[in-house]
Scaffold this motif. Structure first.
Motif, short mmCIF file in Angstrom:
data_model
loop_
_atom_site.label_atom_id
_atom_site.label_comp_id
_atom_site.label_asym_id
_atom_site.label_seq_id
_atom_site.Cartn_x
_atom_site.Cartn_y
_atom_site.Cartn_z
N THR A 115 5.47 -35.79 -5.79
CA THR A 115 4.63 -35.13 -4.78
C THR A 115 4.38 -36.09 -3.63
OG1 THR A 115 3.51 -33.68 -6.37
CG2 THR A 115 2.41 -34.05 -4.28
N GLY A 116 4.78 -35.67 -2.45
CA GLY A 116 4.54 -36.46 -1.24
C GLY A 116 3.18 -36.12 -0.67
N HIS A 117 2.45 -37.13 -0.21
CA HIS A 117 1.14 -36.97 0.40
C HIS A 117 1.16 -37.64 1.77
CE1 HIS A 117 0.57 -36.85 -3.95
NE2 HIS A 117 -0.64 -36.35 -3.81
N HIS A 118 0.75 -36.92 2.80
CA HIS A 118 0.68 -37.49 4.14
C HIS A 118 -0.66 -37.15 4.76
CE1 HIS A 118 2.30 -38.87 8.07
NE2 HIS A 118 1.46 -37.97 8.54
N LEU A 119 -1.34 -38.18 5.26
CA LEU A 119 -2.68 -38.02 5.85
C LEU A 119 -2.65 -38.50 7.29
CD1 LEU A 119 -5.45 -37.06 4.71
CD2 LEU A 119 -6.00 -39.47 4.31
N THR A 120 -3.19 -37.70 8.19
CA THR A 120 -3.21 -38.08 9.61
C THR A 120 -4.57 -37.82 10.22
OG1 THR A 120 -2.08 -37.79 11.74
CG2 THR A 120 -2.38 -35.83 10.41
N ASP A 121 -5.00 -38.72 11.11
CA ASP A 121 -6.29 -38.61 11.80
C ASP A 121 -6.09 -37.89 13.12
OD1 ASP A 121 -8.33 -39.64 13.86
OD2 ASP A 121 -9.20 -40.34 11.97
N LEU A 122 -6.89 -36.85 13.37
CA LEU A 122 -6.70 -36.03 14.57
C LEU A 122 -6.99 -36.79 15.86
CD1 LEU A 122 -8.10 -32.49 13.67
CD2 LEU A 122 -5.73 -33.25 13.86
N VAL A 123 -7.91 -37.74 15.82
CA VAL A 123 -8.29 -38.43 17.04
C VAL A 123 -7.39 -39.64 17.32
CG1 VAL A 123 -10.11 -39.74 18.20
CG2 VAL A 123 -10.67 -37.64 16.97
N SER A 124 -7.28 -40.52 16.34
CA SER A 124 -6.53 -41.75 16.55
C SER A 124 -5.03 -41.57 16.39
CB SER A 124 -7.00 -42.82 15.57
OG SER A 124 -6.61 -42.50 14.25
N GLY A 125 -4.62 -40.54 15.65
CA GLY A 125 -3.21 -40.36 15.37
C GLY A 125 -2.70 -41.26 14.26
N LYS A 126 -3.60 -42.06 13.68
CA LYS A 126 -3.21 -42.94 12.58
C LYS A 126 -2.72 -42.12 11.40
CE LYS A 126 -4.99 -46.47 9.40
NZ LYS A 126 -6.15 -47.31 9.00
N GLN A 127 -1.71 -42.64 10.70
CA GLN A 127 -1.14 -41.92 9.58
C GLN A 127 -0.96 -42.84 8.38
OE1 GLN A 127 2.35 -39.55 10.88
NE2 GLN A 127 1.71 -40.05 12.96
N ALA A 128 -1.02 -42.23 7.20
CA ALA A 128 -0.76 -42.96 5.95
C ALA A 128 -0.10 -41.99 5.00
CB ALA A 128 -2.06 -43.50 5.35
N GLU A 129 0.79 -42.49 4.17
CA GLU A 129 1.51 -41.61 3.25
C GLU A 129 1.97 -42.36 2.02
OE1 GLU A 129 4.54 -40.18 5.91
OE2 GLU A 129 5.90 -41.82 5.44
N GLU A 130 2.19 -41.58 0.96
CA GLU A 130 2.62 -42.16 -0.32
C GLU A 130 3.17 -41.04 -1.19
OE1 GLU A 130 0.67 -44.73 -4.03
OE2 GLU A 130 -0.35 -44.72 -2.10
N VAL A 131 4.03 -41.42 -2.13
CA VAL A 131 4.61 -40.45 -3.06
C VAL A 131 4.14 -40.76 -4.47
CG1 VAL A 131 6.75 -39.54 -4.06
CG2 VAL A 131 6.66 -40.14 -1.63
N GLY A 132 3.70 -39.73 -5.20
CA GLY A 132 3.34 -39.86 -6.60
C GLY A 132 4.49 -39.36 -7.46
N ALA A 133 4.69 -39.97 -8.63
CA ALA A 133 5.77 -39.56 -9.53
C ALA A 133 5.24 -39.46 -10.96
CB ALA A 133 6.94 -40.54 -9.48
N THR A 134 5.53 -38.36 -11.63
CA THR A 134 5.09 -38.13 -13.01
C THR A 134 6.25 -37.61 -13.83
OG1 THR A 134 2.87 -37.54 -12.20
CG2 THR A 134 3.41 -36.94 -14.46
N VAL A 135 6.49 -38.23 -14.98
CA VAL A 135 7.54 -37.76 -15.88
C VAL A 135 7.01 -36.58 -16.69
CG1 VAL A 135 9.08 -38.37 -17.79
CG2 VAL A 135 8.53 -40.07 -16.03
N VAL A 136 7.79 -35.51 -16.73
CA VAL A 136 7.39 -34.28 -17.43
C VAL A 136 8.37 -34.00 -18.56
CG1 VAL A 136 6.87 -31.83 -17.21
CG2 VAL A 136 6.44 -33.38 -15.27
N HIS A 137 7.86 -33.85 -19.78
CA HIS A 137 8.70 -33.55 -20.94
C HIS A 137 8.49 -32.07 -21.30
CE1 HIS A 137 9.68 -37.81 -21.86
NE2 HIS A 137 8.49 -38.02 -21.30
N PHE A 138 9.56 -31.31 -21.23
CA PHE A 138 9.48 -29.87 -21.46
C PHE A 138 9.70 -29.51 -22.93
CE2 PHE A 138 11.08 -30.42 -17.09
CZ PHE A 138 10.05 -29.81 -16.41
#
Length: 210
Positions: A115-138
């Motif tokens: 799951t990709g996550h991206h966060l951005t500030d409306l005023v400054s335009g600053k951005q930060a992002e990161e990807v989470g990873a989880t192993v799923v056993h079906f």
């Protein structure tokens, strides 16, 4: 990290139509404004799973941010999830036939939900992002279970053709990593992103007395 000082308290805008993501945030005491991006996900061509989900999350957040007034304290969060299984990047199956095909391949095996996550500030335009990873056993589903699950309609419009917070929860034997990430949003990861903006999770908790 010193919290942001502003006349307006921090506010989160979720650039996603996912009710599961909104419910996850609500359960954590965070009310959000929801603005659906409406972006064309098929226009993004990235081969690796982590890069694709992050590119889509970024695109959603930026698309929504471009439509909003630059209010201080407002942060826009974009998220997107994909399943990496059998050397392939799998999004939403959309059709019953594709969902059945995937489950016949996935049963009794495992994949990685990104799951990709991206966060951005409306005023400054600053951005930060990161990807989470989880192993799923079906679980090793029977043909009848697959037919019933696909017939419910639930797996057609979710990444990887499964959920863990709905009917599909019975068909996941175990996971390795953050369960929220599989639902579509990692709260610990979100906390880390917020801290880069000087915002803490408690600042986003809704005021029950308001």
């Amino acid at each position: 990290m010193i919290p942001v000082q502003t006349d307006n308290p921090p506010r989160l805008v979720l650039a996603s139509a996912s009710p599961a993501r909104r419910a996850l945030l609500a359960a954590a005491g965070i009310d959000v404004d929801v603005h659906v991006s409406g972006v064309d996900e098929s226009a993004v061509e990235v081969e690796d799973a982590a890069g694709l989900c992050l590119a889509l999350a970024r695109m959603k957040a930026r698309a929504v941010a471009a439509t909003l007034p630059a209010d201080p304290g407002v942060l826009v969060l974009g998220c997107d999830s994909v399943l990496f299984f059998g050397g392939q990047v799998l999004g939403k199956p959309h059709t019953p036939a594709e969902a059945v095909k995937r489950w016949h391949a996935m049963r009794g095996r495992s994949g990685v939900l990104y799951t990709g996550h991206h966060l951005t500030d409306l005023v400054s335009g600053k951005q930060a992002e990161e990807v989470g990873a989880t192993v799923v056993h079906f679980a090793d589903l029977t043909d009848e279970e697959i037919a019933a699950y696909v017939g419910s309609g639930e797996p057609l419009h979710v990444a990887g053709a499964f959920t863990i917070d709905g009917l599909g929860g019975a068909f996941v034997e175990r996971i390795e990593g953050d369960a929220g990430n599989v639902v579509g949003l990692s709260l610990p990861l979100l906390r880390r992103l917020l801290m880069t903006f000087g915002v803490t999770v408690p600042q986003l908790w809704r005021n029950e007395d308001a």
